[in-house]
Design a protein around this motif. Structure first.
Motif, PDB file in Angstrom:
ATOM      1  N   GLY A 295      14.215  62.474  37.435  1.00 53.89           N
ATOM      2  CA  GLY A 295      15.358  62.484  38.363  1.00 53.89           C
ATOM      3  C   GLY A 295      16.513  61.664  37.792  1.00 53.89           C
ATOM      4  O   GLY A 295      17.681  62.069  37.868  1.00 53.89           O
ATOM      5  N   ILE A 296      16.178  60.511  37.196  1.00 57.29           N
ATOM      6  CA  ILE A 296      17.224  59.645  36.610  1.00 57.29           C
ATOM      7  C   ILE A 296      17.895  60.377  35.437  1.00 57.29           C
ATOM      8  O   ILE A 296      19.123  60.404  35.319  1.00 57.29           O
ATOM      9  CB  ILE A 296      16.613  58.304  36.125  1.00 57.29           C
ATOM     10  CG1 ILE A 296      15.981  57.551  37.305  1.00 57.29           C
ATOM     11  CG2 ILE A 296      17.671  57.442  35.443  1.00 57.29           C
ATOM     12  CD1 ILE A 296      15.068  56.390  36.902  1.00 57.29           C
ATOM     13  N   ARG A 297      17.078  60.999  34.582  1.00 55.84           N
ATOM     14  CA  ARG A 297      17.638  61.712  33.420  1.00 55.84           C
ATOM     15  C   ARG A 297      18.516  62.888  33.849  1.00 55.84           C
ATOM     16  O   ARG A 297      19.564  63.144  33.263  1.00 55.84           O
ATOM     17  CB  ARG A 297      16.513  62.181  32.491  1.00 55.84           C
ATOM     18  CG  ARG A 297      15.945  61.064  31.616  1.00 55.84           C
ATOM     19  CD  ARG A 297      15.152  61.614  30.446  1.00 55.84           C
ATOM     20  NE  ARG A 297      14.018  62.400  30.896  1.00 55.84           N
ATOM     21  CZ  ARG A 297      12.812  61.895  31.144  1.00 55.84           C
ATOM     22  NH1 ARG A 297      12.586  60.605  30.950  1.00 55.84           N
ATOM     23  NH2 ARG A 297      11.844  62.667  31.568  1.00 55.84           N
ATOM     24  N   ASP A 298      18.098  63.595  34.903  1.00 63.12           N
ATOM     25  CA  ASP A 298      18.906  64.732  35.393  1.00 63.12           C
ATOM     26  C   ASP A 298      20.278  64.248  35.861  1.00 63.12           C
ATOM     27  O   ASP A 298      21.300  64.891  35.627  1.00 63.12           O
ATOM     28  CB  ASP A 298      18.220  65.419  36.585  1.00 63.12           C
ATOM     29  CG  ASP A 298      16.910  66.081  36.190  1.00 63.12           C
ATOM     30  OD1 ASP A 298      16.665  66.231  34.983  1.00 63.12           O
ATOM     31  OD2 ASP A 298      16.142  66.436  37.107  1.00 63.12           O
ATOM     32  N   LEU A 299      20.277  63.109  36.565  1.00 67.00           N
ATOM     33  CA  LEU A 299      21.558  62.592  37.059  1.00 67.00           C
ATOM     34  C   LEU A 299      22.415  62.094  35.894  1.00 67.00           C
ATOM     35  O   LEU A 299      23.623  62.323  35.870  1.00 67.00           O
ATOM     36  CB  LEU A 299      21.325  61.467  38.067  1.00 67.00           C
ATOM     37  CG  LEU A 299      20.852  61.939  39.444  1.00 67.00           C
ATOM     38  CD1 LEU A 299      20.536  60.748  40.336  1.00 67.00           C
ATOM     39  CD2 LEU A 299      21.902  62.816  40.121  1.00 67.00           C
ATOM     40  N   LEU A 300      21.769  61.438  34.924  1.00 69.01           N
ATOM     41  CA  LEU A 300      22.491  60.965  33.734  1.00 69.01           C
ATOM     42  C   LEU A 300      23.212  62.141  33.073  1.00 69.01           C
ATOM     43  O   LEU A 300      24.403  62.068  32.750  1.00 69.01           O
ATOM     44  CB  LEU A 300      21.498  60.309  32.761  1.00 69.01           C
ATOM     45  CG  LEU A 300      22.039  59.906  31.402  1.00 69.01           C
ATOM     46  CD1 LEU A 300      23.117  58.846  31.534  1.00 69.01           C
ATOM     47  CD2 LEU A 300      20.902  59.369  30.506  1.00 69.01           C
ATOM     48  N   GLU A 301      22.479  63.235  32.918  1.00 63.84           N
ATOM     49  CA  GLU A 301      23.047  64.421  32.278  1.00 63.84           C
ATOM     50  C   GLU A 301      24.228  64.953  33.108  1.00 63.84           C
ATOM     51  O   GLU A 301      25.273  65.319  32.574  1.00 63.84           O
ATOM     52  CB  GLU A 301      21.924  65.474  32.159  1.00 63.84           C
ATOM     53  CG  GLU A 301      22.199  66.646  31.266  1.00 63.84           C
ATOM     54  CD  GLU A 301      22.669  67.878  32.033  1.00 63.84           C
ATOM     55  OE1 GLU A 301      23.285  68.735  31.389  1.00 63.84           O
ATOM     56  OE2 GLU A 301      22.448  67.988  33.253  1.00 63.84           O
TER      57      GLU A 301
END
Ligand code: NAD
Length: 329
Positions: A295-301
């Protein structure tokens, strides 16, 4: 085995979860109606099998007419967090509780076969023990959670062989959606870390159950497909990992950058709970596939690629700010 396509009516389909769920159901060949007041705008893409209705679940005439010809209901519409609810408790009660029995009755009148209700893991209230299961007593602490528990009880009274009901109690959802919420714990911390390079953690030892939005959507897809005989009248927790807010903050820092500082702030809000999702795993073989770091990586992207901009100023990302600006009656 190929599933028969269904005619699915989704209240709140334009919301955070609905906006990811609907394209998945369309991909599977289902026909979908989204019935939503569109408080946070219209983010659903047009599709030949998607009918988009701007409607209020308090408008019983329109609701009743719109339900015609469907076989499945997924009820997501609500004023969906405590602060938004507290802004106008009267409005919240009308939408979250008073509209519920009329919606269920209208569904029965319209020959709906399966009704899937989005309750919440917050119905348990604070629990000291770990692995809170579906049988544990409900001790909701706020009207939002109390009305979720009340609706569960109302729904159970209508359950029959002709009207399958199922209640899901989701953990707090995280990850990217075309209708983004940045007022949910993992999303809040990731937004702060990326844009302000500082996270404030209030308390921090509170345990919270989490689920990635794709897993949440996979759960709804599963319940749409499952034979009614397997799930009728049942209740399931739907969660992946229980983590303390401190643990989530450290995970965010690890992914967003070592320069991010974590500021601890004293808090008297020590609400803590820890749910078990073993029932959905053991009975239905539902395994989550994503963790908090995803979830964190998706938002970062999404932040890097400017899919989400003005992340502190756009009211659409924050339910309570939007409700304040709308003066909805
Ligand atoms: N997101 C989470 O972490 C989480 C956790 C547990 C349970 N849930 C439950 O899942 C459901 C979906 O959550 P979400 O995060 O997508 O919420 P959301 O606030 O993004 O979506 C709710 C949708 O309901 C619509 N709506 C509100 N009042 C309405 C009305 N009177 N008539 C028609 N539509 C109306 C809104 O316009 C919005 O699009 C909710 O019932 C919520 O309580 C969510």
């Amino acid at each position: 085995m190929k599933q028969k396509s269904k005619k699915i009516f989704i209240t709140g389909g334009a919301g955070y979860v609905g906006s990811v769920l609907i394209p998945k159901l369309l991909d599977k060949g289902h026909q979908v109606t989204s019935y939503d007041l569109m408080i946070f705008g219209q983010t659903l893409q047009k599709h030949k099998k998607l009918n988009i209705i701007r409607g209020d679940i308090r408008d019983f005439n329109l609701l009743n007419k719109s339900l015609e010809g469907h076989d499945t209901v997924i009820h997501l519409a609500c004023i969906s967090n405590d602060p938004s609810f507290e802004l106008d408790p009267e409005l919240g009660k009308k939408i979250n509780l008073d509209s519920f029995a009329p919606l269920v009755e209208s569904s029965i009148k319209n020959n709906i076969k399966k009704f899937i209700y989005a309750s919440s893991s917050s119905v348990y209230g604070i629990k000291k023990m770990k692995n809170v299961t579906e049988e544990m007593p409900l001790e909701p602490l706020t009207d939002y959670s109390r009305f979720k528990a009340d609706c569960e009880k109302i729904l159970s009274k209508y359950t029959s062989d002709n009207f399958c009901t199922v209640v899901l109690r989701p953990s707090t959802v995280h990850g990217y959606s075309p209708r983004q919420r940045l007022d949910l714990v993992v999303n809040i911390l990731t937004n702060l870390a990326f844009h302000k390079r500082e996270i404030s953690v209030f308390g921090g030892e509170q345990l919270r159950p989490n689920i990635h939005i794709n897993d949440m959507v996979r759960a709804y897809e599963l319940f749409v497909d499952l034979d009614v005989s397997k799930i009728n009248g049942k209740i399931y927790n739907v969660g992946a990992e229980n983590k303390t807010v401190n643990e989530i903050a450290l995970e965010v820092k690890k992914i967003i950058g070592s320069d991010v500082t974590i500021k601890k702030v004293h808090s008297d809000d020590n609400r803590s709970y820890h749910t078990s999702s073993n029932k959905i795993l053991n009975e239905l073989n539902f395994k989550t596939q994503y963790d908090v770091s995803q979830g964190i990586r998706d938002l970062l992207e999404a932040f890097i690629n400017k899919k989400l901009i003005n992340t502190f100023d756009n009211d659409n990302f924050f339910n309570v700010k939007k409700m304040m600006s709308l003066h909805l009656k």
